[in-house]
Design an enzyme around this catalytic site. Structure first.
Site, PDB file in Angstrom:
ATOM      1  N   ALA A  38       2.420   8.214  -1.684  1.00 57.95           N
ATOM      2  CA  ALA A  38       0.979   8.429  -1.457  1.00 57.95           C
ATOM      3  C   ALA A  38       0.224   7.108  -1.368  1.00 57.95           C
ATOM      4  O   ALA A  38       0.020   6.575  -0.282  1.00 57.95           O
ATOM      5  CB  ALA A  38       0.412   9.327  -2.553  1.00 57.95           C
ATOM      6  N   ARG A  39      -0.189   6.560  -2.507  1.00 54.58           N
ATOM      7  CA  ARG A  39      -0.962   5.315  -2.535  1.00 54.58           C
ATOM      8  C   ARG A  39      -0.491   4.418  -3.677  1.00 54.58           C
ATOM      9  O   ARG A  39      -0.235   4.895  -4.788  1.00 54.58           O
ATOM     10  CB  ARG A  39      -2.454   5.625  -2.730  1.00 54.58           C
ATOM     11  CG  ARG A  39      -3.159   6.124  -1.473  1.00 54.58           C
ATOM     12  CD  ARG A  39      -3.385   5.008  -0.454  1.00 54.58           C
ATOM     13  NE  ARG A  39      -3.939   5.485   0.810  1.00 54.58           N
ATOM     14  CZ  ARG A  39      -3.226   5.839   1.862  1.00 54.58           C
ATOM     15  NH1 ARG A  39      -1.908   5.810   1.808  1.00 54.58           N
ATOM     16  NH2 ARG A  39      -3.820   6.227   2.985  1.00 54.58           N
ATOM     17  N   HIS A  99       6.086   1.175   3.516  1.00 56.33           N
ATOM     18  CA  HIS A  99       5.061   2.076   4.043  1.00 56.33           C
ATOM     19  C   HIS A  99       5.471   2.634   5.411  1.00 56.33           C
ATOM     20  O   HIS A  99       4.751   2.512   6.408  1.00 56.33           O
ATOM     21  CB  HIS A  99       3.701   1.366   4.141  1.00 56.33           C
ATOM     22  CG  HIS A  99       2.549   2.299   3.896  1.00 56.33           C
ATOM     23  ND1 HIS A  99       1.478   2.000   3.093  1.00 56.33           N
ATOM     24  CD2 HIS A  99       2.314   3.558   4.348  1.00 56.33           C
ATOM     25  CE1 HIS A  99       0.638   3.016   3.059  1.00 56.33           C
ATOM     26  NE2 HIS A  99       1.123   3.983   3.827  1.00 56.33           N
ATOM     27  N   GLU A 131      -0.237  -4.160  -1.206  1.00 60.34           N
ATOM     28  CA  GLU A 131       1.037  -4.252  -0.486  1.00 60.34           C
ATOM     29  C   GLU A 131       1.020  -5.195   0.711  1.00 60.34           C
ATOM     30  O   GLU A 131       2.070  -5.652   1.151  1.00 60.34           O
ATOM     31  CB  GLU A 131       1.493  -2.861  -0.039  1.00 60.34           C
ATOM     32  CG  GLU A 131       0.562  -2.165   0.915  1.00 60.34           C
ATOM     33  CD  GLU A 131       0.929  -0.695   1.127  1.00 60.34           C
ATOM     34  OE1 GLU A 131       0.789  -0.247   2.270  1.00 60.34           O
ATOM     35  OE2 GLU A 131       1.339  -0.010   0.172  1.00 60.34           O
ATOM     36  N   ASN A 168      -8.607   8.026 -10.423  1.00 59.10           N
ATOM     37  CA  ASN A 168      -7.176   8.135 -10.738  1.00 59.10           C
ATOM     38  C   ASN A 168      -6.405   6.824 -10.536  1.00 59.10           C
ATOM     39  O   ASN A 168      -5.216   6.837 -10.253  1.00 59.10           O
ATOM     40  CB  ASN A 168      -6.527   9.266  -9.933  1.00 59.10           C
ATOM     41  CG  ASN A 168      -6.685   9.085  -8.428  1.00 59.10           C
ATOM     42  OD1 ASN A 168      -7.153   8.053  -7.961  1.00 59.10           O
ATOM     43  ND2 ASN A 168      -6.298  10.103  -7.665  1.00 59.10           N
ATOM     44  N   ASP A 184       7.062   4.225  -1.380  1.00 61.66           N
ATOM     45  CA  ASP A 184       6.782   3.753  -0.032  1.00 61.66           C
ATOM     46  C   ASP A 184       5.493   2.936  -0.014  1.00 61.66           C
ATOM     47  O   ASP A 184       5.059   2.492   1.046  1.00 61.66           O
ATOM     48  CB  ASP A 184       6.645   4.967   0.909  1.00 61.66           C
ATOM     49  CG  ASP A 184       6.593   4.583   2.382  1.00 61.66           C
ATOM     50  OD1 ASP A 184       7.408   3.735   2.796  1.00 61.66           O
ATOM     51  OD2 ASP A 184       5.752   5.132   3.124  1.00 61.66           O
ATOM     52  N   ILE A 194       0.556  17.740   2.548  1.00 57.88           N
ATOM     53  CA  ILE A 194       1.782  16.951   2.409  1.00 57.88           C
ATOM     54  C   ILE A 194       2.593  17.426   1.211  1.00 57.88           C
ATOM     55  O   ILE A 194       3.805  17.628   1.308  1.00 57.88           O
ATOM     56  CB  ILE A 194       1.457  15.448   2.302  1.00 57.88           C
ATOM     57  CG1 ILE A 194       0.832  14.952   3.608  1.00 57.88           C
ATOM     58  CG2 ILE A 194       2.703  14.638   1.967  1.00 57.88           C
ATOM     59  CD1 ILE A 194       0.293  13.536   3.556  1.00 57.88           C
TER      60      ILE A 194
END
Length: 332
Positions: A235-236, A298, A265, A213, A260, A157
């Site tokens: 990403a996250r 998302h 979330e 992380n 996103d 990605i």
């Protein structure tokens, strides 16, 4: 095959794809909402379920379904932290994921966020929507070809995103612990410190690894950023400390923020909370900072190509289990 497969979290726009790609002839039941403790009853008697992120493939639901014949738990996602793997193993179920899907889907969204923030298009359109057509100082911008874009995480990605930015003429640098030969042909690898310090746009494309992380984007990260740089995360949500980002935006250190994803979330995403105050005051403040802050719910993988990949691979995973009793994409 005649196997009954209940698919959760299927949006109206996705129904056609589920039927069109069903080359194995599964007996499909499509449920619009994500798997929860109420609609779990829709899958009683089914041999397989397919879930997406934010679905509750937890012990309570899996135990209930296993009693009525559930054997397979498919997730049409790369991540699988929404699937209780311990319960899957204890109940003798089999589970598989999708190892990857169209990287362009995520890359294009990251570039869209970047260009909207760089060229202040959301700001300008917000004004013209209110019939204010004056060009002000806020609308002045750099061109992307005069910017350095930093990609953190140069996997499939990240590399695709780098190519898109490079195609627009930007200088693209990257940081990754693993530097692939393919990425070396596109980006210039630098240290994490140099990337954060010199990038006009930083786009994060690393996986979230618990205890490694969490809140990678924190106060220290932001203090080292170039003044007024744009920060992107497709990403996250767990990778970012929103309080630190909010502070950076309020001080002007961060020039714009596009995301996103949010930590926790499912409290917000896929719900209509119009007119309500959000339960997280930091997210409430960030939402109100539009158009300096762009939050999408998302939708990175919400494209025709990515959806086709996710459904096709999930169907293939099911077929592999049925014909070979094993699956190369197994997670449990």
């Amino acid at each position: 095959m005649g196997i009954k497969l209940v698919c959760y979290g299927v949006r109206d726009t996705e129904v056609e794809f589920f039927h069109k790609l069903n080359k194995y002839g599964y007996e499909l039941k499509l449920v619009n909402t994500g798997l929860n403790h109420e609609n779990v009853k829709e899958a009683i008697g089914a041999e397989a379920i397919m879930v997406r992120g934010n679905c509750m493939a937890d012990r309570q639901n899996l135990e209930l379904l296993a009693k009525s014949g559930l054997k397979y738990v498919l997730t049409r996602t790369v991540g699988f932290d929404h699937v209780d793997l311990e319960a899957v193993k204890e109940l003798g179920l089999k589970s598989a994921r999708v190892p990857g899907y169209s990287p362009n889907a995520i890359g294009e969204l990251a570039v869209s966020h970047a260009m909207m923030l760089l060229r202040h298009t959301a700001y300008a359109v917000e004004r013209t929507k209110n019939k204010n057509f004056i060009v002000d100082a806020e609308m002045f911008s750099k061109e992307i070809r005069n910017c350095t874009v930093g990609i953190i995480g140069a996997g499939k990605i990240g590399l695709t995103t780098a190519k898109l930015f490079k195609g627009l003429g930007a200088r693209v640098i990257a940081f990754d612990v693993f530097q692939s030969d393919a990425a070396k042909e596109v980006v210039e690898f630098v240290s994490q410190e140099e990337l954060i310090k010199t990038s006009d746009v930083i786009s994060v494309h690393m996986p979230y690894i618990k205890d490694v992380n969490y809140h990678f984007i924190n106060k220290e990260f932001i203090s080292n950023m170039k003044e007024g740089a744009i920060l992107l995360n497709t990403a996250r949500g767990e990778l970012q400390d929103l309080d630190a980002i909010l502070e950076g935006l309020e001080s002007g250190k961060v020039g714009g923020f596009g995301t996103d994803v949010l930590e926790g979330e499912k409290r917000f995403f896929f719900k209509d909370l119009n007119g309500q105050e959000l339960e997280d005051p930091t997210v409430e403040k960030l939402v109100n900072m539009y158009p300096k802050v762009l939050i999408t719910p998302h939708i990175g993988s919400y494209t025709d190509e990515a959806l086709t990949n996710m459904i096709s691979i999930s169907y293939d995973n099911m077929n592999e289990y049925l014909t070979e009793n094993t699956c190369k994409n197994a997670i449990a």
